[in-house]
Structure formats: C-alpha cells, structure tokens
Design an enzyme around this catalytic site. Structure first.
Site, PDB file in Angstrom:
ATOM      1  CB  CYS A 169      -0.927  -0.012   1.213  1.00 18.91           C
ATOM      2  SG  CYS A 169      -2.011   1.415   1.270  1.00 18.91           S
ATOM      3  CB  CYS A 183      -0.886   2.751   3.915  1.00 21.01           C
ATOM      4  SG  CYS A 183      -2.227   1.981   3.043  1.00 21.01           S
ATOM      5  CG  ASP A 184       2.850   1.094   4.442  1.00 18.51           C
ATOM      6  OD1 ASP A 184       2.263   1.559   5.435  1.00 18.51           O
ATOM      7  OD2 ASP A 184       2.743  -0.080   4.066  1.00 18.51           O
TER       8      ASP A 184
END
Ligand code: NAP
Length: 312
Positions: A139, A142-143
């Site tokens: 992701c 997200c990261d």
C-alpha cells in the site's frame, strides 16, 4: 424493526465483512435499530487492521495503529447493538429472506451488505512474508511517507503500480518499476506521466524471485523472463502492486461482477440482486482508502434503510 433481546430468527441486515465499510454500516444500522449481524471470517478490521500506522485517516493527528482503529470501530458497532460473529460465508441463497450459509450456522436476513474487501495478490517469493512491514508493502498511499528519500522498487505494470510510482516519486529519491513484460497494462495517461517523470525508471521483462535483507529489505533478486539472467538490485523498499483479489468467491452468479471480479453496483450501492448491497474495496470503482470505505458504508446504509422501508 426495533432491536430485540436475543438473536432474531430473521435479521434485518447481514453484513459480510468487518472491515471499514462493513463496520461503519453496522454502526449506522445499529443506531437505526436494524437488527444487524456482521459476519467476519478473521478478526474485525479487515485490511485496516494490517496497517502498522495509519496517518491519513482524519481525526488522528499523530496517526493510529490499524489494529487500534479496527478495534475501536468494532467496539462502536457492538455498542449500538450490531452482533459481530466469526463465520466464513460460503454462499448466499437468493430467497426472501436471504439465506447465508457459513462455516457455522446459517443466517436469514432481509438485506445483505457485501463488504468483504480485497486482499493484495502476493508474489509468493522468498523474503516477501518475512519483510512485510519491514521494507515490503502492498500500500503505497499508506506507507509511502515512511520511505521518503529512499530508492524504491515497485513490482507490477497495472494502474495501481503506475499510480503508486507517480505517488512515490514525489517522496522517494527514485523509483524503479519492475514489470514482467515490456509493455504496461496501465491506462495510457498514467504511462505518459510515468515515462515523462525523471525519477521513474523501468526494469522491463523481469520478475522478482527473492527479497533479501537484514533488519529490513535491502535488495531483490530479479530474473529476465526470456534470457533467465539473474541480477541483484539494491533497494530501500519494495512495493508490490500486482493486483488485488476481491473476496467474492462465495457470491451467487446473479450478483454481477466486472472482469476483475469486483462487484458491480448502482449509485444506490445495490447490486444486480435487489436487497443485496455492496460497499468498500470489493465494489467496482472503489477508491480503496479507509476514509472512502467508511463513506461507502454510510451511503450503503442509507439505501439499505430505504430498501427495508419499502419492503415493510
Ligand atoms: P491489475 O490491473 O490486475 O494489474 C496487475 C499488474 O501486475 C499487471 O501489470 C500484471 O502483469 C502484474 N502481475 C500480476 N501478477 C503478477 C506476478 N505474479 N508477478 C509479476 N507481475 C504480476 O491490478 P491493479 O493495477 O491493482 O488494478 C486493479 C483494478 O483496479 C484494475 O481494474 C485497475 O484498472 C483499477 N485501478 C484503477 C486505477 C486508476 O484508474 N487510477 C488505479 C488503481 C487501480 P501483466 O500486465 O503482464 O498481466
């Protein structure tokens, strides 16, 4: 429809999947006094719970662990009367009420919400599991910020991989897309942007065969698909974007899906079967963000409520 004391023979609403979309719908349904059961095969939270730190969900300025956010959502749903039960759904029989067959008991419900989400497709190579959350991610949104300034690899050639490459190029030192063919699958407009971006490079016709490192991932071994030649490429992080697998194997054929297996829905979030709704990542066209899934859970609830009112 009021909330009863024991479990009813017929639920107003069965929600399949306790991720962000399913739990949000459950919160609203509980407050709307719909007798609601949430069926989840694993622990509540879905992909939310798998995130170490969620920094882009509004309301948590310092971020929140995925597990904690998932637990809070589940607690909130339960507080308003939704029953969260561990059960893997095997099939839905399209009768009225619907019959939901699971690994345990069968459930009957007047309306159903499919909120089963997706799971990222795994490469299935050595090191992938070991370095997940330690340099391997599925992701980018997200990261990505955790990898600022690093040299990154992205595996895949579809829209997700190229979207990820464009996003990560803003944060990273440079980005190399490793793709198994010499042609991308992604939309042309994304390809044009990626080819024009000086921070994005391509390693064509290569597959990743191993991810290596110490504390975190530090290198991958790649192999040319035609010559078989192998080489090691150093990296500060590996983003795997080789497609997702929508969790729809249990659905009857009357619930139509697109070519990739995502559930098709009208603007009302109703599927091709009246009374069966869909929300979150498993819906064709979803944005695949927690905040978006939460919004879809709310919108689906409003339409489920309307559906049940008409059925009265
Ligand atoms: P996708 O379109 O299925 O693409 C997956 C990519 O990974 C393909 O390039 C595929 O290679 C490669 N791949 C698959 N298995 C592999 C393996 N085992 N090893 C190496 N490479 C592998 O998946 P996606 O990009 O996640 O997109 C999913 C859906 O969401 C699509 O319908 C997509 O259009 C949509 N989406 C749209 C947007 C957007 O519009 N901006 C953004 C994200 C997603 P091949 O090309 O050789 O098959």
């Amino acid at each position: 429809m009021g909330a009863g004391s024991g479990p009813p023979a017929i639920w107003d609403l069965a929600i399949i999947g306790a991720g962000a979309a399913g739990l949000t719908c459950a919160i609203y349904a509980g407050r709307g006094r719909l007798r609601t059961v949430v069926l989840e095969k694993m622990m509540p939270g879905g992909q939310v719970a798998l995130n170490d730190l969620i920094e882009n969900y509004p309301g948590f300025a310092d971020g929140i662990s995925g597990l904690e956010l998932a637990q809070e959502m589940a607690k909130q749903a339960a507080r308003f009367g939704a029953e969260i039960q561990t059960a893997e759904v095997h099939s839905i029989e399209i009768e009225r009420p619907f019959r939901i067959l699971t690994s345990g008991e069968a459930y009957q419900a007047k309306a159903v919400l499919i909120a089963t989400g997706c799971s990222p497709r795994r490469l299935g190579v050595p090191g992938e599991k070991e370095y997940y959350t330690r340099g391997v991610s599925y992701c980018a949104t997200c990261d990505g910020p955790l990898f600022a300034g690093k040299s990154l690899l992205i595996v895949g050639g579809g829209n997700t991989a190229i979207d990820d490459a464009l996003y990560l190029a803003n944060l990273a030192a440079d980005v190399t897309v490793v793709h198994r063919r010499d042609k991308l699958r992604a939309d042309l407009i994304l390809q044009e942007r990626a080819f024009a971006n000086p921070k994005i490079d391509f390693l064509w016709s290569h597959v990743v065969t191993e991810i290596k490192g110490n504390e975190s991932a530090e290198a991958v071994t790649v192999r040319h698909v035609e010559t078989g030649e192998a080489q090691e490429v150093a990296t500060g992080g590996v983003f795997i974007a080789i497609g997702e697998i929508p969790q729809t194997g249990f659905l009857p054929e009357q619930v139509h899906k697109d070519d990739s297996g995502y559930v098709l829905a009208k603007d009302t979030f109703e599927t091709t079967v009246p009374g069966i709704f869909v929300a979150g990542d498993v819906r064709a066209g979803a944005y695949r963000q927690i905040a978006a899934a939460v919004g879809e859970g709310v919108m689906a609830y409003r339409n489920i409520w309307n559906y049940l009112e008409v059925q009265k």
